[in-house]
Design a protein around this motif. Structure first.
Motif, PDB file in Angstrom:
ATOM      1  N   MET A   1     -57.470  78.442  17.785  1.00  0.00           N
ATOM      2  CA  MET A   1     -56.271  79.147  16.935  1.00  0.00           C
ATOM      3  C   MET A   1     -55.783  80.190  17.630  1.00  0.00           C
ATOM      4  N   LYS A   2     -56.756  81.204  17.918  1.00  0.00           N
ATOM      5  CA  LYS A   2     -56.223  82.481  18.779  1.00  0.00           C
ATOM      6  C   LYS A   2     -55.500  81.767  20.043  1.00  0.00           C
ATOM      7  N   LYS A   3     -55.983  80.976  20.511  1.00  0.00           N
ATOM      8  CA  LYS A   3     -55.201  80.710  21.947  1.00  0.00           C
ATOM      9  C   LYS A   3     -53.730  80.064  21.836  1.00  0.00           C
ATOM     10  N   TYR A   4     -53.572  79.259  20.629  1.00  0.00           N
ATOM     11  CA  TYR A   4     -52.222  78.841  20.209  1.00  0.00           C
ATOM     12  C   TYR A   4     -51.355  79.891  19.780  1.00  0.00           C
ATOM     13  N   ILE A   5     -51.746  80.962  19.039  1.00  0.00           N
ATOM     14  CA  ILE A   5     -51.127  82.065  18.747  1.00  0.00           C
ATOM     15  C   ILE A   5     -50.789  83.102  19.950  1.00  0.00           C
ATOM     16  N   CYS A   6     -51.605  83.154  20.606  1.00  0.00           N
ATOM     17  CA  CYS A   6     -51.486  83.982  22.216  1.00  0.00           C
ATOM     18  C   CYS A   6     -50.120  83.277  22.991  1.00  0.00           C
ATOM     19  N   ILE A   7     -50.331  81.714  22.756  1.00  0.00           N
ATOM     20  CA  ILE A   7     -49.480  80.848  23.775  1.00  0.00           C
ATOM     21  C   ILE A   7     -48.044  81.224  23.177  1.00  0.00           C
ATOM     22  N   MET A   8     -48.041  80.966  21.468  1.00  0.00           N
ATOM     23  CA  MET A   8     -46.704  81.107  20.832  1.00  0.00           C
ATOM     24  C   MET A   8     -46.109  82.564  21.219  1.00  0.00           C
ATOM     25  N   PHE A   9     -46.967  83.535  21.071  1.00  0.00           N
ATOM     26  CA  PHE A   9     -46.306  84.886  21.274  1.00  0.00           C
ATOM     27  C   PHE A   9     -45.962  85.036  22.645  1.00  0.00           C
ATOM     28  N   VAL A  10     -46.508  84.654  23.803  1.00  0.00           N
ATOM     29  CA  VAL A  10     -45.938  84.660  25.075  1.00  0.00           C
ATOM     30  C   VAL A  10     -44.659  83.939  25.164  1.00  0.00           C
ATOM     31  N   PHE A  11     -44.624  82.865  24.516  1.00  0.00           N
ATOM     32  CA  PHE A  11     -43.340  81.974  24.560  1.00  0.00           C
ATOM     33  C   PHE A  11     -42.245  82.378  23.768  1.00  0.00           C
ATOM     34  N   PHE A  12     -42.361  83.036  22.593  1.00  0.00           N
ATOM     35  CA  PHE A  12     -41.470  83.836  21.931  1.00  0.00           C
ATOM     36  C   PHE A  12     -40.925  84.913  22.566  1.00  0.00           C
ATOM     37  N   ALA A  13     -41.900  85.723  23.316  1.00  0.00           N
ATOM     38  CA  ALA A  13     -41.583  86.831  24.192  1.00  0.00           C
ATOM     39  C   ALA A  13     -40.774  86.462  25.208  1.00  0.00           C
ATOM     40  N   LEU A  14     -40.923  85.480  25.944  1.00  0.00           N
ATOM     41  CA  LEU A  14     -40.285  85.234  27.135  1.00  0.00           C
ATOM     42  C   LEU A  14     -38.916  84.713  26.713  1.00  0.00           C
ATOM     43  N   THR A  15     -38.620  83.759  25.636  1.00  0.00           N
ATOM     44  CA  THR A  15     -37.333  83.348  25.188  1.00  0.00           C
ATOM     45  C   THR A  15     -36.511  84.482  24.420  1.00  0.00           C
ATOM     46  N   ALA A  16     -37.017  85.404  23.905  1.00  0.00           N
ATOM     47  CA  ALA A  16     -36.510  86.406  23.105  1.00  0.00           C
ATOM     48  C   ALA A  16     -35.773  87.356  24.029  1.00  0.00           C
ATOM     49  N   CYS A  17     -36.356  87.654  25.025  1.00  0.00           N
ATOM     50  CA  CYS A  17     -35.844  88.558  26.041  1.00  0.00           C
ATOM     51  C   CYS A  17     -34.650  88.109  26.861  1.00  0.00           C
ATOM     52  N   GLU A  18     -33.539  88.960  27.010  1.00  0.00           N
ATOM     53  CA  GLU A  18     -32.388  88.606  27.602  1.00  0.00           C
ATOM     54  C   GLU A  18     -32.204  89.362  28.833  1.00  0.00           C
TER      55      GLU A  18
END
Length: 99
Positions: A1-18
């Motif tokens: 579960m922690k692995k998925y949360i970390c992956i989601m966090f990285v994904f959101f961080a990369l897509t949220a940055c402009e």
């Protein structure tokens, strides 16, 4: 579960940055003129200019290595020299709160 949360966090961080380019620093004409005066006079060696902010206003501090005071030449953003005797700016507050 922690692995998925970390992956989601990285994904959101990369897509949220402009991608943004920083705003260029604009050097006022009066500042260029003053620097030219100091350089051509031969009286100022190792001159530095610092840009400070105080009360949401830019100030420029000139200092040459052989000057005996640190705040000899401080200018407002529009090129007006600060005269500590007549200005409404408190010198101590300015020194403590400039950034």
């Amino acid at each position: 579960m922690k692995k998925y949360i970390c992956i989601m966090f990285v994904f959101f961080a990369l897509t949220a940055c402009e991608e943004r380019e920083p705003e260029p620093v604009i050097i006022p004409e009066w500042l260029k003129t003053r620097l030219t005066e100091l350089e051509s006079s031969g009286d100022c060696h190792l001159c530095t200019v610092q840009r400070w902010t105080y009360n949401d206003e830019f100030f420029y501090n000139f200092y040459c290595s052989h000057w005996s005071c640190i705040d000899c030449e401080i200018y407002r953003y529009d090129g007006r020299l600060i005269d500590w005797e007549t200005t409404l700016i408190d010198r101590i507050d300015f020194a403590q709160n400039k950034t």
